[in-house]
Design a protein around this motif. Structure first.
Motif, short mmCIF file in Angstrom:
data_model
loop_
_atom_site.label_atom_id
_atom_site.label_comp_id
_atom_site.label_asym_id
_atom_site.label_seq_id
_atom_site.Cartn_x
_atom_site.Cartn_y
_atom_site.Cartn_z
N ARG A 184 36.73 41.32 50.21
CA ARG A 184 37.43 42.07 48.93
C ARG A 184 36.39 42.88 48.38
O ARG A 184 35.23 42.07 48.37
CB ARG A 184 38.00 40.97 48.19
N LEU A 186 35.63 44.33 44.56
CA LEU A 186 36.16 44.41 43.17
C LEU A 186 35.33 45.42 42.24
O LEU A 186 33.79 45.13 42.25
CB LEU A 186 36.04 43.02 42.70
N ILE A 187 35.78 46.00 41.82
CA ILE A 187 34.99 47.03 40.87
C ILE A 187 35.32 46.43 39.35
O ILE A 187 36.52 46.80 38.97
CB ILE A 187 35.39 48.51 41.04
N ASN A 188 34.54 46.26 38.62
CA ASN A 188 34.74 45.60 37.07
C ASN A 188 35.80 44.72 37.17
O ASN A 188 36.92 44.55 36.18
CB ASN A 188 35.26 46.70 36.29
N GLU A 190 38.46 44.23 39.08
CA GLU A 190 39.81 44.43 39.70
C GLU A 190 39.66 44.67 41.21
O GLU A 190 38.66 45.42 41.78
CB GLU A 190 40.31 45.84 39.19
N GLU A 191 40.42 44.21 41.97
CA GLU A 191 40.35 44.47 43.41
C GLU A 191 40.58 45.82 43.71
O GLU A 191 41.42 46.36 43.55
CB GLU A 191 41.49 43.65 44.35
N ALA A 192 39.54 46.29 44.42
CA ALA A 192 39.65 47.90 44.79
C ALA A 192 39.94 48.07 46.40
O ALA A 192 40.12 49.34 46.73
CB ALA A 192 38.66 48.46 44.37
N GLY A 193 39.93 46.88 47.31
CA GLY A 193 39.73 47.29 48.61
C GLY A 193 39.75 45.91 49.28
O GLY A 193 39.10 44.99 48.70
N LEU A 237 34.08 53.65 48.00
CA LEU A 237 34.70 53.48 46.56
C LEU A 237 33.66 54.06 45.61
O LEU A 237 32.54 53.83 45.77
CB LEU A 237 34.85 52.01 45.94
N ASP A 243 29.60 50.87 36.00
CA ASP A 243 30.56 49.84 36.91
C ASP A 243 29.87 48.64 37.43
O ASP A 243 28.62 48.63 37.96
CB ASP A 243 31.00 50.59 38.18
#
Length: 260
Positions: A184, A186-188, A190-193, A237, A243
């Motif tokens: 997984r 996560l950026i900040n 939040e799941e991003a991919g 991403l 970030d």
């Protein structure tokens, strides 16, 4: 021919040192083989700036990345000592043209894979692995417009490679089934991919075998202690300053970085 190769390598090295977007080369490589010749010349030029070559990144090993890059096969770029960081690293976004990250399974080799041993299989190269680590591959869109550069030029410039951040190493004897490892990004927070090890050419060892065979065809090998980033489980991403990045790989652990 030598002049063409060196001229291309010098143009790329200058852009890399200046963190400047690379315009199409005056004399671009004619094919991927010529792109790799420029890449080798570039690595010599980068030594004083980036330190010695300590391993490789394999690009376009997953369907999501092949679709994104419009490539139907893997490519390889170099990884240099000065751009390998430990988890928790704080990195300046201004050190990149347009910084991005990918979620990867990294391997470190415990023995050489000499070109004379080719052809390599996934099983064979798997036996040569010492440890694995969760990794953030750092990529840099250092191009005026990458979509128009062409694969040979992208290969010449290490295919976006800009280093990596590594989590704690996990001995080979302790890792789960790599095919089933879920990652997984996560950026900040939040799941991003997300993706799995099976997304990397069916198994990360398949990517490692591809690399060993690719290098063997050039008369080169992999060496004990070298690092290999096997390819992204998620689509690239792209980041902005501030970030926070966290990659979670089940059974392998977590790796984090902040781009200030």
């Amino acid at each position: 021919m030598v002049d063409r190769i060196l001229a291309g390598a010098k143009a790329i090295a200058l852009a890399r040192r200046n963190h400047a977007p690379l315009a199409p080369l005056e004399v671009p490589p004619r094919d991927e083989a010529e792109g790799y010749k420029i890449q080798r010349a570039l690595h010599d030029l980068l030594l004083p700036h980036a330190g010695p070559l300590v391993g490789y990144k394999i690009a376009c090993t997953s369907q999501v990345m092949q679709d994104y890059m419009q490539m139907d096969h893997p490519c390889v770029g170099g990884v240099f000592e000065k751009v390998v960081h430990d988890s928790g690293a704080k990195l300046a976004a201004s050190d990149y043209v347009r910084v991005g990250v990918e979620c990867e399974i990294a391997v470190r080799l415990k023995r050489d894979l000499a070109p004379g041993e080719a052809p390599f299989t996934a099983e064979w190269v798997g036996e040569a692995v010492d440890a694995y680590a969760p990794a953030i591959e750092i990529v840099d869109d250092r191009y005026v417009k990458w979509e128009t550069m062409g694969a040979p030029t992208l290969i010449a410039d290490d295919f976006f490679a800009a280093g990596c951040v590594l989590g704690e190493a996990v001995p080979r004897s302790s890792v789960p089934d790599l095919k089933a490892v879920a990652g997984r990004a996560l950026i900040n927070g939040e799941e991003a991919g997300k993706g799995t090890g099976a997304d990397v050419l069916g198994h990360p060892h398949n990517a490692l075998a591809w690399l060993a065979n690719h290098l063997a065809a050039e008369g080169k090998g992999l060496h004990a202690g070298q690092l290999v980033l096997t390819g992204s489980l998620v689509k690239t991403l792209w980041l902005k300053a501030g970030d926070k990045v966290r990659m979670e790989l089940d059974g392998l652990g977590v790796v984090e970085a902040k781009f200030t």
